[in-house]
Design a protein around this motif. Structure first.
Motif, PDB file in Angstrom:
ATOM      1  N   ILE A   4       4.920  21.034  95.400  1.00 56.00           N
ATOM      2  CA  ILE A   4       5.527  20.599  94.146  1.00 56.00           C
ATOM      3  C   ILE A   4       7.041  20.699  94.266  1.00 56.00           C
ATOM      4  O   ILE A   4       7.573  21.465  95.073  1.00 56.00           O
ATOM      5  CB  ILE A   4       5.017  21.410  92.943  1.00 56.00           C
ATOM      6  N   THR A   5       7.745  19.934  93.452  1.00 51.60           N
ATOM      7  CA  THR A   5       9.207  19.925  93.465  1.00 51.60           C
ATOM      8  C   THR A   5       9.747  21.044  92.579  1.00 51.60           C
ATOM      9  O   THR A   5       9.027  21.632  91.768  1.00 51.60           O
ATOM     10  CB  THR A   5       9.738  18.585  92.949  1.00 51.60           C
ATOM     11  N   TYR A  31       9.387  28.983  99.396  1.00 55.12           N
ATOM     12  CA  TYR A  31       9.577  27.538  99.447  1.00 55.12           C
ATOM     13  C   TYR A  31       9.856  27.093 100.882  1.00 55.12           C
ATOM     14  O   TYR A  31      10.090  27.912 101.766  1.00 55.12           O
ATOM     15  CB  TYR A  31      10.730  27.124  98.532  1.00 55.12           C
ATOM     16  N   ILE A  32       9.812  25.772 101.081  1.00 54.17           N
ATOM     17  CA  ILE A  32      10.216  25.180 102.353  1.00 54.17           C
ATOM     18  C   ILE A  32      11.291  24.142 102.065  1.00 54.17           C
ATOM     19  O   ILE A  32      11.473  23.718 100.917  1.00 54.17           O
ATOM     20  CB  ILE A  32       9.026  24.510 103.081  1.00 54.17           C
ATOM     21  N   VAL A  33      11.991  23.723 103.112  1.00 58.31           N
ATOM     22  CA  VAL A  33      12.974  22.650 102.991  1.00 58.31           C
ATOM     23  C   VAL A  33      12.484  21.489 103.842  1.00 58.31           C
ATOM     24  O   VAL A  33      12.201  21.647 105.027  1.00 58.31           O
ATOM     25  CB  VAL A  33      14.379  23.104 103.457  1.00 58.31           C
ATOM     26  N   THR A  34      12.355  20.306 103.231  1.00 58.49           N
ATOM     27  CA  THR A  34      11.869  19.129 103.951  1.00 58.49           C
ATOM     28  C   THR A  34      12.946  18.613 104.896  1.00 58.49           C
ATOM     29  O   THR A  34      14.118  18.974 104.765  1.00 58.49           O
ATOM     30  CB  THR A  34      11.485  18.013 102.968  1.00 58.49           C
ATOM     31  N   PRO A  35      12.584  17.748 105.861  1.00 58.64           N
ATOM     32  CA  PRO A  35      13.597  17.157 106.750  1.00 58.64           C
ATOM     33  C   PRO A  35      14.696  16.424 105.983  1.00 58.64           C
ATOM     34  O   PRO A  35      15.823  16.307 106.450  1.00 58.64           O
ATOM     35  CB  PRO A  35      12.780  16.178 107.604  1.00 58.64           C
ATOM     36  N   HIS A  44      -0.354  26.646  96.128  1.00 59.15           N
ATOM     37  CA  HIS A  44      -1.033  27.945  96.031  1.00 59.15           C
ATOM     38  C   HIS A  44      -0.044  29.096  95.899  1.00 59.15           C
ATOM     39  O   HIS A  44      -0.317  30.096  95.229  1.00 59.15           O
ATOM     40  CB  HIS A  44      -1.972  28.165  97.227  1.00 59.15           C
ATOM     41  N   GLU A  45       1.154  28.957  96.515  1.00 61.61           N
ATOM     42  CA  GLU A  45       2.162  30.007  96.391  1.00 61.61           C
ATOM     43  C   GLU A  45       2.791  29.998  94.997  1.00 61.61           C
ATOM     44  O   GLU A  45       3.160  31.052  94.456  1.00 61.61           O
ATOM     45  CB  GLU A  45       3.222  29.846  97.482  1.00 61.61           C
ATOM     46  N   PHE A  46       2.887  28.809  94.406  1.00 60.50           N
ATOM     47  CA  PHE A  46       3.397  28.715  93.040  1.00 60.50           C
ATOM     48  C   PHE A  46       2.440  29.409  92.066  1.00 60.50           C
ATOM     49  O   PHE A  46       2.853  30.165  91.182  1.00 60.50           O
ATOM     50  CB  PHE A  46       3.589  27.249  92.661  1.00 60.50           C
ATOM     51  N   ARG A  47       1.144  29.182  92.255  1.00 56.47           N
ATOM     52  CA  ARG A  47       0.149  29.808  91.373  1.00 56.47           C
ATOM     53  C   ARG A  47       0.137  31.335  91.558  1.00 56.47           C
ATOM     54  O   ARG A  47      -0.036  32.081  90.593  1.00 56.47           O
ATOM     55  CB  ARG A  47      -1.232  29.218  91.631  1.00 56.47           C
ATOM     56  N   THR A  48       0.331  31.779  92.795  1.00 56.82           N
ATOM     57  CA  THR A  48       0.433  33.221  93.054  1.00 56.82           C
ATOM     58  C   THR A  48       1.632  33.815  92.325  1.00 56.82           C
ATOM     59  O   THR A  48       1.548  34.897  91.725  1.00 56.82           O
ATOM     60  CB  THR A  48       0.552  33.494  94.566  1.00 56.82           C
TER      61      THR A  48
END
Length: 199
Positions: A4-5, A31-35, A44-48
């Motif tokens: 998700i953004t 979070y991750i950073v896209t190319p 799933h990490e957001f829900r956690t």
């Protein structure tokens, strides 16, 4: 795996984007950073994160269910990044995905069942006009509204073909991101089969 953004996370938490980014920088929200340089959060990490901080999961679910589904089919990666960035900062509730050619776009169209399709005309594999024809001819559970973005300019053959295809709206490239968001919201709120072109 779903991502998700920051904009979507902010809407679902009922806070501003800067608050989400502050939680990210502090390490509270992974979070991750896209190319392309965009920040993304694994679902799933957001829900956690929500459970850990005792946030209202019922309210979060209601936000998710009301989200407008937006699909972009565009082969220009710079344009994809521009559109994705525009919706990252958009203030209305939505989910966003994109495809880089007509063939994969049709597959995602069937799987996602978007509320609105933002469609380039000059595409590899299957062009945008053919995609519109297939949508009109196919018995989708819910046919998406269609916003065409095109750099065809004054090419008469393309414009005539577009007029015949009757998308809900046409937005000429180049455009400002504010115009894209406005056009998207206008098409989504339109109850008529064909919204005004280039208004």
């Amino acid at each position: 795996m779903n991502f998700i953004t920051t904009g979507e996370a902010a809407r679902r938490c009922g806070v501003g984007i800067n608050t989400i980014k502050r939680w990210m920088k502090k390490g509270e929200l992974k979070y991750i950073v896209t190319p392309g340089g965009h920040w993304r959060i694994r679902e799933h990490e957001f829900r956690t994160f929500l459970k850990t901080h005792n946030m209202d999961l019922l309210q979060e679910k209601e936000h998710t269910s009301e989200a407008h589904k937006i699909l972009l089919i565009e082969d220009d990666l710079d344009m994809c990044a521009l559109v994705e960035g525009a919706f990252d900062a958009a203030t209305f509730n939505h989910t966003f995905d994109y495809a880089k050619d007509g063939y994969s776009g049709l597959i995602k169209l069937g799987l996602m069942q978007p509320d609105i399709l933002i469609l380039d005309i000059m595409l590899p594999e299957i062009n945008g006009l053919e995609i519109i024809q297939r949508i009109r001819a196919t018995d989708f559970h819910k046919k998406p509204k269609i916003l065409v973005i095109t750099g065809a300019g004054d090419r008469r053959l393309v414009r005539r073909a577009l007029e015949k295809a009757k998308p809900d709206m046409i937005l000429d490239k180049p455009f400002a991101v504010e115009d894209l968001i406005h056009a998207t919201q206008k098409v989504l709120s339109s109850t008529s089969a064909v919204a005004a072109v280039n208004e």
